[in-house]
Scaffold this motif. Sequence first.
Motif, PDB file in Angstrom:
ATOM      1  N   ASP A   1      10.582 -29.290  -8.691  1.00 28.50           N
ATOM      2  CA  ASP A   1      10.891 -28.079  -7.944  1.00 28.50           C
ATOM      3  C   ASP A   1      10.362 -26.835  -8.652  1.00 28.50           C
ATOM      4  O   ASP A   1       9.810 -25.933  -8.015  1.00 28.50           O
TER       5      ASP A   1
ATOM      6  N   ASP B   1      14.134 -19.556  -6.966  1.00 24.74           N
ATOM      7  CA  ASP B   1      15.402 -19.955  -6.360  1.00 24.74           C
ATOM      8  C   ASP B   1      16.052 -21.010  -7.257  1.00 24.74           C
ATOM      9  O   ASP B   1      15.758 -22.202  -7.156  1.00 24.74           O
TER      10      ASP B   1
ATOM     11  N   ARG C   1      18.021 -23.810  -5.530  1.00 23.44           N
ATOM     12  CA  ARG C   1      17.151 -24.867  -5.016  1.00 23.44           C
ATOM     13  C   ARG C   1      16.818 -25.863  -6.127  1.00 23.44           C
ATOM     14  O   ARG C   1      16.888 -27.079  -5.929  1.00 23.44           O
TER      15      ARG C   1
ATOM     16  N   ARG D   1      19.848 -27.932  -6.752  1.00 26.39           N
ATOM     17  CA  ARG D   1      20.053 -28.963  -5.725  1.00 26.39           C
ATOM     18  C   ARG D   1      19.130 -30.151  -5.959  1.00 26.39           C
ATOM     19  O   ARG D   1      19.544 -31.307  -5.808  1.00 26.39           O
TER      20      ARG D   1
ATOM     21  N   MET E   1      19.857 -32.634   1.219  1.00 30.72           N
ATOM     22  CA  MET E   1      19.464 -31.235   1.017  1.00 30.72           C
ATOM     23  C   MET E   1      20.068 -30.351   2.104  1.00 30.72           C
ATOM     24  O   MET E   1      20.548 -29.252   1.824  1.00 30.72           O
TER      25      MET E   1
ATOM     26  N   GLU F   1      22.615 -27.304   1.407  1.00 27.16           N
ATOM     27  CA  GLU F   1      22.201 -25.963   1.837  1.00 27.16           C
ATOM     28  C   GLU F   1      23.103 -25.402   2.932  1.00 27.16           C
ATOM     29  O   GLU F   1      22.911 -24.276   3.374  1.00 27.16           O
TER      30      GLU F   1
ATOM     31  N   SER G   1      10.075 -30.608  -2.231  1.00 23.30           N
ATOM     32  CA  SER G   1      10.764 -29.330  -2.362  1.00 23.30           C
ATOM     33  C   SER G   1      10.167 -28.294  -1.413  1.00 23.30           C
ATOM     34  O   SER G   1      10.895 -27.555  -0.744  1.00 23.30           O
TER      35      SER G   1
ATOM     36  N   SER H   1      12.062 -26.782   1.892  1.00 23.01           N
ATOM     37  CA  SER H   1      12.364 -25.339   1.987  1.00 23.01           C
ATOM     38  C   SER H   1      11.556 -24.641   3.082  1.00 23.01           C
ATOM     39  O   SER H   1      11.762 -23.468   3.331  1.00 23.01           O
TER      40      SER H   1
END
Length: 185
Positions: A29, A58, A61, A64, A120, A124, A179, A183
Amino acid sequence: MLGWYKARLAARPLLTQSITTAVLFATGDITAQQLVETRTPKGDKTADGKDDAPAGHDFMRTGRMALYGGAVFGPAAATWYNILQRHVVLSTPRKTMLARVAADQGIFAPVFIGVFLGSMAVLEGGSPKEKIQKQYVNALTANYMLWPAAQMVNFSVVPLEHRVLFVNLVSIGWNSYLSILNSSK
């Protein structure tokens, strides 16, 4: 370093593989955000003195991704490779390797791409169903461009205790892709 890793792996294999997976998922990530998306740390200016074009890094992120890698993928992959090692054994090493790749790509990959996208979405605060509907086919298609060849190497030359590590190293690029895919809006 390899000696230290082997000692940890011998003493606590699942924990060691899970921690390694968490670190390398986070690395994927970070690679995506810093090298591909060229994000800068919050508040930094770009080289030309302007405010960040892309948003700052982030960290949630990255967290996660690390959480998913360490808590879900690492233990699952380690367990899966042990199952394949014990139960998928054919008459020749080549047939065994091909059968393991077929099982991995026909069962594990499709399931865990869905698990990744769904996990995810939950982390989120989004809709797993929506994320899977939107991104699953692209992720699975990309998977089939990389992982069958990587798993042929993994199942034919990498010792069982290092298979999760091998996959994690290949996964730095793969996790960068996941990733970014995850996103994307």
